[in-house]
Design a protein around this motif. Structure first.
Motif, short mmCIF file in Angstrom:
data_model
loop_
_atom_site.label_atom_id
_atom_site.label_comp_id
_atom_site.label_asym_id
_atom_site.label_seq_id
_atom_site.Cartn_x
_atom_site.Cartn_y
_atom_site.Cartn_z
N THR A 93 0.95 -0.81 0.15
CA THR A 93 -0.16 -0.47 -0.10
C THR A 93 0.60 0.34 0.15
OG1 THR A 93 -0.54 0.20 2.19
CG2 THR A 93 -1.65 -1.15 1.30
N GLY A 94 0.35 2.48 -0.33
CA GLY A 94 1.35 3.87 -0.48
C GLY A 94 0.28 4.70 -0.98
N ARG A 95 0.67 6.18 -0.08
CA ARG A 95 -0.28 7.54 -0.13
C ARG A 95 1.25 8.05 -0.68
NH1 ARG A 95 -2.60 9.14 4.67
NH2 ARG A 95 -4.60 8.62 3.73
N GLN A 96 1.25 8.66 -1.70
CA GLN A 96 2.36 9.63 -2.39
C GLN A 96 3.30 9.09 -2.43
OE1 GLN A 96 2.91 12.98 -0.48
NE2 GLN A 96 0.57 13.82 -0.04
N VAL A 97 3.52 7.95 -3.17
CA VAL A 97 4.46 7.26 -3.34
C VAL A 97 5.92 6.96 -3.68
CG1 VAL A 97 5.30 4.51 -4.72
CG2 VAL A 97 2.95 4.49 -3.87
N VAL A 98 5.74 8.55 -4.80
CA VAL A 98 6.95 9.64 -4.86
C VAL A 98 7.70 9.50 -4.22
CG1 VAL A 98 7.71 11.33 -6.19
CG2 VAL A 98 5.97 10.23 -7.13
N SER B 28 11.82 8.18 -19.64
CA SER B 28 11.94 9.30 -20.21
C SER B 28 12.74 10.55 -19.16
CB SER B 28 11.14 9.22 -21.42
OG SER B 28 9.61 9.35 -20.62
N GLY B 29 11.21 10.17 -18.29
CA GLY B 29 10.65 11.85 -17.79
C GLY B 29 12.25 12.00 -16.07
N SER B 30 12.02 12.45 -15.03
CA SER B 30 12.69 12.64 -14.30
C SER B 30 12.53 11.57 -12.99
CB SER B 30 12.31 14.15 -13.56
OG SER B 30 13.24 15.33 -14.41
N PRO B 31 13.04 10.50 -12.83
CA PRO B 31 12.54 9.66 -12.21
C PRO B 31 12.81 9.58 -10.75
CG PRO B 31 14.24 8.72 -12.92
CD PRO B 31 14.52 9.85 -13.40
N GLY B 91 7.36 6.84 -11.80
CA GLY B 91 7.64 7.43 -12.08
C GLY B 91 6.70 8.93 -12.61
N ARG B 92 5.67 8.92 -13.52
CA ARG B 92 4.58 9.87 -13.38
C ARG B 92 3.75 9.67 -12.55
NH1 ARG B 92 5.97 10.02 -18.55
NH2 ARG B 92 7.10 11.49 -19.16
N THR B 93 3.67 8.49 -11.96
CA THR B 93 2.26 7.60 -11.51
C THR B 93 2.45 7.29 -9.81
OG1 THR B 93 2.54 4.88 -12.07
CG2 THR B 93 1.34 6.31 -13.76
N ASP B 94 1.80 6.35 -9.62
CA ASP B 94 1.58 5.70 -8.15
C ASP B 94 2.63 4.06 -7.92
OD1 ASP B 94 0.49 7.64 -5.92
OD2 ASP B 94 2.26 8.29 -6.82
N LYS B 95 2.77 3.31 -9.33
CA LYS B 95 3.15 2.83 -9.38
C LYS B 95 4.83 2.25 -9.08
CE LYS B 95 1.85 1.79 -13.36
NZ LYS B 95 2.13 0.84 -15.24
N LEU B 96 5.78 1.41 -9.05
CA LEU B 96 6.94 1.13 -8.58
C LEU B 96 7.40 -0.36 -9.12
CD1 LEU B 96 7.88 1.69 -4.76
CD2 LEU B 96 8.02 2.86 -6.83
N ILE B 97 8.09 -0.05 -10.38
CA ILE B 97 8.79 -0.54 -11.58
C ILE B 97 9.93 -1.23 -10.19
CG2 ILE B 97 9.63 -1.09 -13.53
CD1 ILE B 97 6.69 -0.54 -13.58
N PHE B 98 10.44 -2.56 -10.06
CA PHE B 98 11.33 -2.71 -9.60
C PHE B 98 12.21 -3.92 -10.30
CE2 PHE B 98 10.39 -2.58 -5.49
CZ PHE B 98 9.17 -2.46 -4.93
N GLY B 99 13.68 -3.94 -10.59
CA GLY B 99 14.78 -4.07 -10.48
C GLY B 99 14.86 -6.29 -10.47
#
Lengths: 113, 108
Positions: A93-98, B28-31, B91-99
């Motif tokens: 889960t997360g909020r403001q994941v960035v 392509s953007g600022s990660p 990236g722009r979304t709240d998804k995380l891409i893992f290695g």
């Protein structure tokens, strides 16, 4: 502390069974995610949800579906389990994941025989 | 396409040796980049975030946009650092891409 609880630590199911994996969080996070973790493949995103009743496919959704009827609960469903779905399943889960990243559950190790 | 590459499956060092776990990304953007760690029989947990420029448990990671890298470093490895380490990108979304992860083994 955010708590992310996955209902089962270990599950053994037969091929063809319908399997439900449950994840519950207690911190009112909007975003919830299901990953599978396999050696050499890392974590791969199956499905995610940004809000109640919303769902989006991740990178490997085939053979899976999800349900999010309440904000705190996100269920992963294997419609007809197959042996290649034997894996460790992680809920996050997360909020403001960035800014803050995810909080993970302890995982469910599913074996399909 | 967004991608995170961790070229080493296994890294073995002796206690006290420097450690560098490699992570390269494609975006392509600022990660925003993260390192996660999973100790034996424990859940995956956040180790550090690029955005906070912090040092956790002696580990640091610097984002190098020119080389598209986010390597994790520690000057003196400890036995308790033995774990699985994952680099992740948002990236722009709240998804995380893992290695695919790197297992660090620190020998006494």
């Amino acid at each position: 502390d955010v708590k992310v609880t996955q209902s089962s630590r270990y599950l053994v199911k037969r091929t063809g069974e319908k399997v439900f994996l449950e994840c519950v969080q207690d911190m009112d996070h909007e975003n919830m995610f299901w990953y599978r973790q396999d050696p050499g493949l890392g974590l791969r995103l199956i499905y995610f949800s940004y809000d109640v009743k919303m769902k989006e496919k991740g990178d490997i959704p085939e053979g899976y579906s999800v349900s999010r009827e309440k904000k705190e609960r996100f269920s992963l469903i294997l419609e007809s389990a197959s042996t290649n779905q034997t894996s460790m399943y992680l809920c996050a889960t997360g909020r403001q994941v960035v800014n803050y990243g995810y909080t993970f559950g302890s995982g469910t190790r599913l074996t399909v025989v | 396409a967004q991608r995170v590459t961790q070229p080493e499956k296994l890294l073995s060092v002796f206690k006290g040796a420097p450690v560098e776990l490699k992570c390269n990304y494609s975006y392509s953007g600022s990660p925003e980049l993260f390192w996660y760690v999973q100790y034996s029989r424990q859940r995956l947990q956040l180790l550090l975030r690029h955005i906070s420029r912090e040092s956790i448990k002696g580990f640091t990671a610097d984002l190098n946009k020119g080389e598209t890298s986010f390597h994790l470093k520690k000057p003196f490895a400890q036995e308790e650092d033995s774990a699985m380490y994952y680099c992740a990108l948002s990236g722009r979304t709240d998804k995380l891409i893992f290695g695919t992860g790197t297992r660090l083994q620190v020998f006494p």
